[in-house]
Structures are given as structure tokens and as C-alpha cells.
Write an enzyme that holds these catalytic residues in place. Sequence first.
Site, PDB file in Angstrom:
ATOM      1  CG  ASP A   1      -4.663   1.340  -7.815  1.00 48.08           C
ATOM      2  OD1 ASP A   1      -4.675   1.307  -9.056  1.00 48.08           O
ATOM      3  OD2 ASP A   1      -4.519   0.322  -7.110  1.00 48.08           O
TER       4      ASP A   1
ATOM      5  CG  HIS B   1      -2.033   4.688  -4.373  1.00 50.26           C
ATOM      6  ND1 HIS B   1      -0.892   3.932  -4.282  1.00 50.26           N
ATOM      7  CD2 HIS B   1      -3.076   3.842  -4.144  1.00 50.26           C
ATOM      8  CE1 HIS B   1      -1.218   2.679  -3.987  1.00 50.26           C
ATOM      9  NE2 HIS B   1      -2.537   2.598  -3.906  1.00 50.26           N
TER      10      HIS B   1
ATOM     11  CG  HIS C   1      -9.032   0.553  -6.953  1.00 47.46           C
ATOM     12  ND1 HIS C   1      -8.489  -0.717  -6.903  1.00 47.46           N
ATOM     13  CD2 HIS C   1      -8.469   1.237  -5.912  1.00 47.46           C
ATOM     14  CE1 HIS C   1      -7.633  -0.781  -5.897  1.00 47.46           C
ATOM     15  NE2 HIS C   1      -7.615   0.378  -5.266  1.00 47.46           N
TER      16      HIS C   1
ATOM     17  CG  HIS D   1      -9.832   0.684  -1.274  1.00 50.78           C
ATOM     18  ND1 HIS D   1      -8.939   0.261  -0.299  1.00 50.78           N
ATOM     19  CD2 HIS D   1      -9.130   0.683  -2.429  1.00 50.78           C
ATOM     20  CE1 HIS D   1      -7.757   0.032  -0.840  1.00 50.78           C
ATOM     21  NE2 HIS D   1      -7.844   0.271  -2.141  1.00 50.78           N
TER      22      HIS D   1
END
Length: 258
Positions: free
Chosen positions: A69, A214, A120, A124
Site C-alpha cells: 500500500d 507498505h 488506494h 488516503h
Amino acid sequence: MPNHISVVRAKSIAGLMTATSLALVLSGCGATYDVTSPRSARNQASADAKNALSPVDCRKLKCVALTFDGGPSKTTPPLLDILKKEKVHATFFMQGRNHITKYPDVVRRIAAEGHELANHTWSHKVLTKLKPAEIRAELTPVQDEIAKLTGHKPVLMRPPQGRTDEKVSKVCRELGLAQVLWSVTAKDYLTTDSALIEKRVLDQAERDGIILLHDLHKGTVPAVPGIIAGLKKRGYTIVTVSQLLAPAKTEPGMVYRP
């Protein structure tokens, strides 16, 4: 990063079908949406499907999906070097602002090397706190930018913090996006200790699991070679999310969660 979801009921599938869909409720809210596991999705797929999305068959193999991510970032190229050396493909859930817009060549490389590109959000934001038009504004630009760079729009997305509800699912359905959560997290956003990140992943890994990492955090990329070696030693085949689900095809709006 908890997903704040609780299971409230299950739908039964007759005959040879397994239960593939659960109605979930966001805590404190009455709206429901559909969720299924990778295994249930595969079981529901036609038994004689001939056009699986990958040469691996996770109905027979002990598979685990590797996902990243928050990128791309300056640490993504070294990660791609590792994955290429190890002959492993992953799913990249990418952000728009300051990521796709800043590293377009990395996005192209991710696609060119056979990895799966996914959404994604643009900035965010927690989608459950937004109105439908705002949710769409977080997802659509990422779809458009990835399509502009690679020629293909993603079919997968991951909601920030794993937070979703009926409202988010409806917008995802309209945009052709399935939602993907996870079963393994190293919480690499809280530590730079690569050995700890590796240990957390290997301790939690199970068949049909989805690993969340990540690639933009300092300790993560150095942990990846050990994670890959450890998973392979335990007999796992490392795949993308779509490979994990094959021969099932992702259903827009559905939440896929091991």
C-alpha cells in the site's frame, strides 16, 4: 489499522456451492454489504473454468497474496528489483497525490514487470466519513491516472484503514472496483525494525492469506527478501490478489477478506 467490521449474518449457497457471502455491518451503523473469502470465491467459480487469470492454481497450491500500500515512492524501485530477482509478483495498491503523480515511470515499470496495479485512493481519506460524491472523487482520478499510464484501469481497491460500508461498496460497484482487505499486517508504519516486520508476517501467514505491507516505510523493503525466503521455505506460493482468487473473477463492490 483495524477495519472495524463485524459479521452479522451469512448467506447459504445450495448444492456444491459454499457460503460465499456475508452481510457485514459497520459498527454503529445499520447498512450492510457483501464480503467473501478468497477460498469461497474460488469454490463458487465454475468447476470447469478454463480461463484462469494466472498459471498458478491456488485451489491446489498453498498460496498467499503479497500486497503493498501507499506507493509508489522512492523505495519502490529497489523493491521491484527484489521481486524480479525472486520471480515473485505482488499487488500494488497505489495512491494518487504525491505518488502516482510523482513517480509515473515507476507505475509503468510495475505494470511492465507483471505486477497487479490497484487503487488506494487519491489522498488516503477514510471513505466511510465521506459523501458518495467525495468517495467517487477519491477513487476516480486514480483509475484515470493508472489507465493513462498503463492502458488499463484497476479492478481492485483497498479502502484506507480497511474501513468500508454500504455507501463505499455502492460507489465501488459503480466504478467496477472490488474491495480487498487483509489477514496479515506487520504494522510496518509503526516500526523501522526489518527483522520484526519479517517475523510478524511469517508468524501470521496462513494459506489463502493476504499480506499487507507498505513499500514507502523505511524498514519494509529490507524485510522483503527474508519474508519471501521464509514463505517459500514453509511451502507457500506467493501470488497477486487476482491469482489468489482465480478462476473466480472479482465482483465489483464485493469485499474480499480472508
